[in-house]
Design a protein around this motif. Sequence first.
Motif, short mmCIF file in Angstrom:
data_model
loop_
_atom_site.label_atom_id
_atom_site.label_comp_id
_atom_site.label_asym_id
_atom_site.label_seq_id
_atom_site.Cartn_x
_atom_site.Cartn_y
_atom_site.Cartn_z
N GLY A 17 -4.72 8.09 -1.87
CA GLY A 17 -4.43 6.88 -1.12
C GLY A 17 -4.20 7.15 0.35
O GLY A 17 -4.62 6.38 1.22
N PHE A 18 -3.54 8.27 0.65
CA PHE A 18 -3.29 8.62 2.04
C PHE A 18 -4.60 8.87 2.79
O PHE A 18 -4.81 8.36 3.91
CB PHE A 18 -2.42 9.87 2.13
N VAL A 19 -5.50 9.63 2.20
CA VAL A 19 -6.79 9.89 2.83
C VAL A 19 -7.56 8.58 3.05
O VAL A 19 -8.14 8.35 4.11
CB VAL A 19 -7.62 10.87 1.97
N LYS A 20 -7.53 7.71 2.05
CA LYS A 20 -8.21 6.42 2.19
C LYS A 20 -7.59 5.59 3.31
O LYS A 20 -8.31 4.92 4.06
CB LYS A 20 -8.15 5.65 0.87
N GLY A 21 -6.28 5.64 3.43
CA GLY A 21 -5.62 4.88 4.49
C GLY A 21 -6.03 5.35 5.87
O GLY A 21 -6.16 4.54 6.79
N VAL A 22 -6.26 6.64 6.04
CA VAL A 22 -6.61 7.19 7.35
C VAL A 22 -8.07 6.92 7.70
O VAL A 22 -8.38 6.44 8.79
CB VAL A 22 -6.33 8.70 7.41
N ILE A 23 -9.01 7.22 6.77
CA ILE A 23 -10.43 7.15 7.12
C ILE A 23 -11.20 6.05 6.39
O ILE A 23 -12.40 5.88 6.62
CB ILE A 23 -11.13 8.51 6.89
N GLY A 24 -10.53 5.31 5.50
CA GLY A 24 -11.18 4.18 4.85
C GLY A 24 -11.92 4.52 3.57
O GLY A 24 -12.54 3.64 2.96
#
Length: 246
Positions: A17-24
């Motif tokens: 979720g963190f990675v998705k929050g940063v780069i979509g």
Amino acid sequence: MDTSLLLFIAATFVLAGFVKGVIGLGLPTIAVGVLGVVMAPAQAAALLAIPNIATNGWQIATGPKLGSTLRRLWPMLAAICIGTWAGAGLLQQEKDGSATLWLGLALVLYALVGLKAAKLRVPPTWEGWLGPVIGFATGVVTAATGVFVLPAVPYLQALGFDKDELVQALGLSFIVSTLALSAGLIGAGALNLTVAGHSVLALVPALAGMAAGQFIRGRISAATFRLCFFAGLLGLGGYLCWRSLG
């Protein structure tokens, strides 16, 4: 599920979720990859159904130009559904990791091109025919791997969206892929009420990680976002290659 397995799954969803929050993007890529250590790819993809729908819905809702983006992308989105349903059952059949390996290699290559500042651009006159082709291919890859990044991500990045528009466009592509894949998993028996309940529980750590990632994205420049975007793709591609060969 025992406590250690639950903690492992929760930590996986926080990270993804963190990675998705940063780069979509990155939620299914990371989660399917890491959870593949303890469960089959089809099971991991089923567990991702609710977190994928919710996080991509959030990503779409917080974007700037939903109406115009949807009008521009609908032929690709429709073709994603057709391609995913055409490839139904491929995920359950993947045993040797070859599809994941090729997906990882393609991601690495695309990321390296992007990091060298090569700018891919799709002429507006091509979008009418190229969008459906990209969508269908993305659907088949989704059906085979449970991951929906290629070739949709390079195509969307080449359309000239700004930072927030790109993240919203990715969310649209991913939520359509998730819904189409979920329909196939329900038909195959991999996604039932019990699994859906577990998937709802996985939503909490995924949203927590995504909120933290979006906080970071809101405080970085467009140039830094571009670097993070391609570096993230490189890391995801390298990880998929390593996992398929492990």
